[in-house]
Structure formats: C-alpha cells, structure tokens
Enzyme design. Sequence first.
Site, PDB file in Angstrom:
ATOM      1  N   ALA A   8      33.419  38.681  33.877  1.00  0.00           N
ATOM      2  CA  ALA A   8      34.447  37.934  34.625  1.00  0.00           C
ATOM      3  C   ALA A   8      35.655  38.777  35.039  1.00  0.00           C
ATOM      4  O   ALA A   8      36.335  38.437  36.004  1.00  0.00           O
ATOM      5  CB  ALA A   8      34.908  36.735  33.790  1.00  0.00           C
ATOM      6  N   ARG A  34      32.472  41.953  27.613  1.00  0.00           N
ATOM      7  CA  ARG A  34      31.804  42.571  26.457  1.00  0.00           C
ATOM      8  C   ARG A  34      32.729  42.572  25.238  1.00  0.00           C
ATOM      9  O   ARG A  34      33.963  42.575  25.399  1.00  0.00           O
ATOM     10  CB  ARG A  34      31.326  43.987  26.804  1.00  0.00           C
ATOM     11  CG  ARG A  34      32.448  44.911  27.054  1.00  0.00           C
ATOM     12  CD  ARG A  34      32.030  46.335  27.251  1.00  0.00           C
ATOM     13  NE  ARG A  34      33.191  47.053  27.746  1.00  0.00           N
ATOM     14  CZ  ARG A  34      34.227  47.409  27.014  1.00  0.00           C
ATOM     15  NH1 ARG A  34      34.271  47.120  25.723  1.00  0.00           N
ATOM     16  NH2 ARG A  34      35.253  48.043  27.553  1.00  0.00           N
ATOM     17  N   HIS A 154      28.870  53.596  49.086  1.00  0.00           N
ATOM     18  CA  HIS A 154      29.622  52.671  48.232  1.00  0.00           C
ATOM     19  C   HIS A 154      30.866  53.362  47.661  1.00  0.00           C
ATOM     20  O   HIS A 154      30.947  54.587  47.642  1.00  0.00           O
ATOM     21  CB  HIS A 154      28.758  52.185  47.064  1.00  0.00           C
ATOM     22  CG  HIS A 154      27.763  51.137  47.444  1.00  0.00           C
ATOM     23  ND1 HIS A 154      26.523  51.454  47.935  1.00  0.00           N
ATOM     24  CD2 HIS A 154      27.837  49.776  47.433  1.00  0.00           C
ATOM     25  CE1 HIS A 154      25.864  50.329  48.192  1.00  0.00           C
ATOM     26  NE2 HIS A 154      26.638  49.294  47.909  1.00  0.00           N
ATOM     27  N   HIS A 155      31.740  52.538  47.107  1.00  0.00           N
ATOM     28  CA  HIS A 155      32.975  52.966  46.434  1.00  0.00           C
ATOM     29  C   HIS A 155      32.698  53.974  45.310  1.00  0.00           C
ATOM     30  O   HIS A 155      31.587  54.057  44.785  1.00  0.00           O
ATOM     31  CB  HIS A 155      33.684  51.730  45.864  1.00  0.00           C
ATOM     32  CG  HIS A 155      32.785  50.877  45.001  1.00  0.00           C
ATOM     33  ND1 HIS A 155      32.712  51.022  43.648  1.00  0.00           N
ATOM     34  CD2 HIS A 155      31.901  49.888  45.320  1.00  0.00           C
ATOM     35  CE1 HIS A 155      31.842  50.153  43.144  1.00  0.00           C
ATOM     36  NE2 HIS A 155      31.322  49.447  44.151  1.00  0.00           N
ATOM     37  N   LYS A 158      30.857  53.080  41.706  1.00  0.00           N
ATOM     38  CA  LYS A 158      29.472  52.628  41.540  1.00  0.00           C
ATOM     39  C   LYS A 158      28.686  53.603  40.667  1.00  0.00           C
ATOM     40  O   LYS A 158      28.766  54.822  40.867  1.00  0.00           O
ATOM     41  CB  LYS A 158      28.798  52.454  42.907  1.00  0.00           C
ATOM     42  CG  LYS A 158      27.413  51.824  42.798  1.00  0.00           C
ATOM     43  CD  LYS A 158      26.947  51.227  44.107  1.00  0.00           C
ATOM     44  CE  LYS A 158      25.549  50.659  44.010  1.00  0.00           C
ATOM     45  NZ  LYS A 158      25.448  49.539  43.064  1.00  0.00           N
ATOM     46  N   GLY A 164      20.941  48.925  44.815  1.00  0.00           N
ATOM     47  CA  GLY A 164      19.904  47.885  44.781  1.00  0.00           C
ATOM     48  C   GLY A 164      19.506  47.477  46.190  1.00  0.00           C
ATOM     49  O   GLY A 164      18.322  47.227  46.478  1.00  0.00           O
TER      50      GLY A 164
HETATM   51  N1  LIG Z   1      23.551  41.750  44.092  1.00  0.00           N
HETATM   52  C1  LIG Z   1      24.700  41.854  44.757  1.00  0.00           C
HETATM   53  O1  LIG Z   1      24.921  41.199  45.808  1.00  0.00           O
HETATM   54  C2  LIG Z   1      25.765  42.743  44.214  1.00  0.00           C
HETATM   55  C3  LIG Z   1      25.516  43.445  43.081  1.00  0.00           C
HETATM   56  N2  LIG Z   1      26.500  44.175  42.484  1.00  0.00           N
HETATM   57  C4  LIG Z   1      26.164  44.763  41.204  1.00  0.00           C
HETATM   58  O2  LIG Z   1      26.832  44.017  40.195  1.00  0.00           O
HETATM   59  C5  LIG Z   1      27.122  44.859  39.087  1.00  0.00           C
HETATM   60  C6  LIG Z   1      28.607  44.781  38.765  1.00  0.00           C
HETATM   61  O3  LIG Z   1      29.357  45.294  39.835  1.00  0.00           O
HETATM   62  P1  LIG Z   1      30.962  45.314  39.799  1.00  0.00           P
HETATM   63  O4  LIG Z   1      31.491  43.924  39.639  1.00  0.00           O
HETATM   64  O5  LIG Z   1      31.386  46.121  40.958  1.00  0.00           O
HETATM   65  O6  LIG Z   1      31.201  46.156  38.452  1.00  0.00           O
HETATM   66  P2  LIG Z   1      32.428  46.064  37.427  1.00  0.00           P
HETATM   67  O7  LIG Z   1      32.264  47.246  36.523  1.00  0.00           O
HETATM   68  O8  LIG Z   1      33.700  45.893  38.173  1.00  0.00           O
HETATM   69  O9  LIG Z   1      32.138  44.707  36.629  1.00  0.00           O
HETATM   70  C7  LIG Z   1      31.182  44.553  35.604  1.00  0.00           C
HETATM   71  C8  LIG Z   1      31.863  43.835  34.476  1.00  0.00           C
HETATM   72  O10 LIG Z   1      30.892  43.491  33.484  1.00  0.00           O
HETATM   73  C9  LIG Z   1      31.502  43.746  32.224  1.00  0.00           C
HETATM   74  N3  LIG Z   1      30.525  43.816  31.141  1.00  0.00           N
HETATM   75  C10 LIG Z   1      29.890  44.907  30.630  1.00  0.00           C
HETATM   76  N4  LIG Z   1      29.099  44.547  29.598  1.00  0.00           N
HETATM   77  C11 LIG Z   1      29.227  43.197  29.456  1.00  0.00           C
HETATM   78  C12 LIG Z   1      28.685  42.239  28.552  1.00  0.00           C
HETATM   79  N5  LIG Z   1      27.819  42.591  27.569  1.00  0.00           N
HETATM   80  N6  LIG Z   1      29.055  40.938  28.688  1.00  0.00           N
HETATM   81  C13 LIG Z   1      29.926  40.561  29.642  1.00  0.00           C
HETATM   82  N7  LIG Z   1      30.492  41.435  30.527  1.00  0.00           N
HETATM   83  C14 LIG Z   1      30.140  42.729  30.437  1.00  0.00           C
HETATM   84  C15 LIG Z   1      32.259  45.038  32.457  1.00  0.00           C
HETATM   85  O11 LIG Z   1      33.195  45.288  31.431  1.00  0.00           O
HETATM   86  P3  LIG Z   1      33.680  46.810  31.100  1.00  0.00           P
HETATM   87  O12 LIG Z   1      34.172  47.372  32.392  1.00  0.00           O
HETATM   88  O13 LIG Z   1      34.756  46.606  30.096  1.00  0.00           O
HETATM   89  O14 LIG Z   1      32.470  47.532  30.584  1.00  0.00           O
HETATM   90  C16 LIG Z   1      32.922  44.704  33.793  1.00  0.00           C
HETATM   91  O15 LIG Z   1      34.120  43.970  33.643  1.00  0.00           O
HETATM   92  C17 LIG Z   1      26.626  46.256  39.492  1.00  0.00           C
HETATM   93  O16 LIG Z   1      25.329  46.436  38.987  1.00  0.00           O
HETATM   94  C18 LIG Z   1      26.603  46.187  41.015  1.00  0.00           C
HETATM   95  O17 LIG Z   1      25.709  47.091  41.591  1.00  0.00           O
HETATM   96  C19 LIG Z   1      27.745  44.265  43.019  1.00  0.00           C
HETATM   97  C20 LIG Z   1      28.046  43.612  44.189  1.00  0.00           C
HETATM   98  C21 LIG Z   1      27.068  42.806  44.889  1.00  0.00           C
HETATM   99  O1  LIG Z   2      27.972  48.103  43.284  1.00  0.00           O
HETATM  100  C1  LIG Z   2      28.313  47.502  44.330  1.00  0.00           C
HETATM  101  O2  LIG Z   2      29.498  47.428  44.676  1.00  0.00           O
HETATM  102  C2  LIG Z   2      27.267  46.880  45.143  1.00  0.00           C
HETATM  103  N1  LIG Z   2      26.074  46.842  44.655  1.00  0.00           N
HETATM  104  C3  LIG Z   2      24.933  46.249  45.260  1.00  0.00           C
HETATM  105  C4  LIG Z   2      23.862  47.295  45.470  1.00  0.00           C
HETATM  106  O3  LIG Z   2      23.618  48.106  44.555  1.00  0.00           O
HETATM  107  O4  LIG Z   2      23.238  47.307  46.526  1.00  0.00           O
HETATM  108  C5  LIG Z   2      25.238  45.401  46.457  1.00  0.00           C
HETATM  109  C6  LIG Z   2      26.428  45.817  47.258  1.00  0.00           C
HETATM  110  O5  LIG Z   2      26.056  46.783  48.189  1.00  0.00           O
HETATM  111  C7  LIG Z   2      27.623  46.243  46.433  1.00  0.00           C
END
Ligand SMILES: NC(=O)C1=CN([C@@H]2O[C@H](COP(=O)(O)OP(=O)(O)OC[C@H]3O[C@@H](n4cnc5c(N)ncnc54)[C@H](OP(=O)(O)O)[C@@H]3O)[C@@H](O)[C@H]2O)C=CC1
Ligand SMILES: O=C(O)C1=N[C@H](C(=O)O)C[C@H](O)C1
Length: 267
Positions: A8, A34, A154-155, A158, A164
């Site tokens: 979150a 986490r 990507h940023h 990542k 993905g």
């Molecule tokens: N399918 C889609 O459309 C998209 C997919 N993604 C994917 O989503 C994932 C997350 O991306 P993003 O939000 O940018 O990453 P972030 O690192 O900003 O967010 C992930 C969060 O999950 C937390 N986390 C880690 N372990 C746990 C746990 N056991 N329980 C609960 N929370 C946990 C992390 O905490 P901490 O940092 O403290 O470890 C962090 O706050 C990536 O794999 C990304 O590629 C992203 C955008 C779009």
């Molecule tokens: O990590 C991201 O930010 C994103 N991850 C997804 C991916 O791995 O394709 C989707 C999106 O492009 C953003």
Amino acid sequence: MRLVVMGAAGRMGRALVCAIKATPGAELVGALERPGSVALGEDVGLLSGIGRADVAITDDPLPLFARADGVIDFTTPQSTLAAAEIAAQARIVHVIGTTGLSASDDAAIAAAARHAVIVKSGNMSLGVNLLVALVRKAARALDADYDIEVLEMHHRHKVDAPSGTALMLGRAAAEGRGVDLEAASVRVRDGHTGPRESGSIGFATLRGGSVVGDHQVILAGEGERIELGHRAENRDIFARGALKAALWGQGRKPGLYSMADVLGLAD
Ligand SMILES: NC(=O)C1=CN([C@@H]2O[C@H](COP(=O)(O)OP(=O)(O)OC[C@H]3O[C@@H](n4cnc5c(N)ncnc54)[C@H](OP(=O)(O)O)[C@@H]3O)[C@@H](O)[C@H]2O)C=CC1
Ligand SMILES: O=C(O)C1=N[C@H](C(=O)O)C[C@H](O)C1
C-alpha cells in the site's frame, strides 16, 4: 466489494488507494506492507494524499483477508506467492500485477487458482492489452522476413527486466508467428554478436528517470518497418484496470484469468 491493497505504501499501492476511493462499489478495508516497513501504523489515506481513510497499514494478511472480498497486489514475487496461498484459502479474489515472476512462481499461482479467482497480468491498462492483440495480429500476418524487436523504458527504480509488458508483447508476437518465445527470444546483445538470427524476437531494456512505462514493438522488413507502441502517462491506468479486474472477478468460478478476459479481448 471489500478490498485489501498489498504494497500500500508503494508507487502502485498509493495509486490503488486513490482509485478505490473514487470507485462506487469498492471499499478499502485493509492495507498491507512487509514486516519492518516504516509505513506500518500509518493511515493509508494520508500516505496517498487523499485525506484520512481510517485504515492503518499492517503486516498481517490473515485477519484482513478473512473480512475482505478481494486483494490487489503489486509487490514482489516472494510476497505475491505467499499471498496467493492465503487468498486461495480465504477464497477471495486475488488481482496480481507483480512482475518478474519465474516459471515456478507461475505454476504455484496456477495451483492457487484452483481454489479461488486470480486475475494476473503484467500490464493492467486497456491500451497495452489492446496493443497485445494488435501485435499478435501483425505477427500472424507477416512472415519471418520481418524482424521483431521489443523495446521498453521504465523509471530508474524498476528491478526486473525485461518488463512484464515486454514479455507479454514478445509472447503475443511468438504466438502470432507460431513459435515458442523461450526458443526464439534474444534478451541481451553484446560484443561480436554476428548477424541477426532469422526468426528471433529481440528485447531491449532502457532504465532511467521517472518514466512510467514505454513499450514499442518494431516489425522491421526490407524497405519498411511497422511500429506499434504504448506510453503510460500515469499509474492510474494500471490502478483502474486492476480495480476493474477485482470487481469483474467477484462471484466468478475459481480459475486463472487475464486482463484480456476482463476486457473481453481474449481470442
Ligand atoms: N501489472 C501492471 O499493470 C503493473 C505492474 N507493476 C509491477 O508491480 C510491482 C510493484 O511496482 P511499484 O508499485 O512500482 O513498486 P514499489 O516498490 O513502489 O511498491 C511495492 C511495495 O510492496 C511492498 N512490499 C514488499 N514486500 C511486501 C510484503 N510481503 N507485503 C506487503 N507489501 C510488501 C514494498 O515495500 P518495501 O519497499 O518496504 O520493500 C513496496 O512498498 C512491480 O513488480 C511492478 O513491475 C507496476 C505497475 C503496473
Ligand atoms: O514497474 C513498473 O513501473 C511497471 N511494470 C509493469 C511491467 O513490468 O511491464 C507495467 C508497467 O509498464 C509499469
């Protein structure tokens, strides 16, 4: 629908909290991070910039899943696998946006989907899922004289590559062409590579700055090339897609579904 957001405090987690607040029929009942996270105990609404939500971030999924209808999870492969097992036991909808999952992770998720609804996609946006269908169609129409290359940027934060989405696009190209992606893909080029192998599907990964997500598929032939692409301008497109998936999944029979199923784009 009562929803829990996993991760979150993350980039996607905060976008999801905002999307849930803006969506009639969706209610945020829990927020997870986490164990050891500095965000534990914080109000997730304040953290996301939408004002107090009266939902504190915790680290224990069990009590939250017991009183929820679904969980939306954009975290890490390890936490997604753990959540899949608990969500399946609780029989709640699990929407998985996490990328970087291995083949064995995918197998474990498929096993969990025997007991509950899982919607999983490397990209939850409408635009990319439409692009996937277009790429499959283009690859089907063109022969191996058209070289296929998948580019993504990507940023700088990542952690997985190729993205993905890039893998979804590569898979669609391989399906359209009737080949196996694992056998055809070239993920890295360096040094004296020799000429391009006919029929291969290449990947190029760029990382930098704050780019939300750019993807391009190039089909390059003799004297012409076709370019199909998508640029994400914000994370709301992924959050809205994930929320749509959760609402779509409620009441459906257990199984592993994709965004193409949710959006009615499946062949
Ligand atoms: N399918 C889609 O459309 C998209 C997919 N993604 C994917 O989503 C994932 C997350 O991306 P993003 O939000 O940018 O990453 P972030 O690192 O900003 O967010 C992930 C969060 O999950 C937390 N986390 C880690 N372990 C746990 C746990 N056991 N329980 C609960 N929370 C946990 C992390 O905490 P901490 O940092 O403290 O470890 C962090 O706050 C990536 O794999 C990304 O590629 C992203 C955008 C779009
Ligand atoms: O990590 C991201 O930010 C994103 N991850 C997804 C991916 O791995 O394709 C989707 C999106 O492009 C953003």
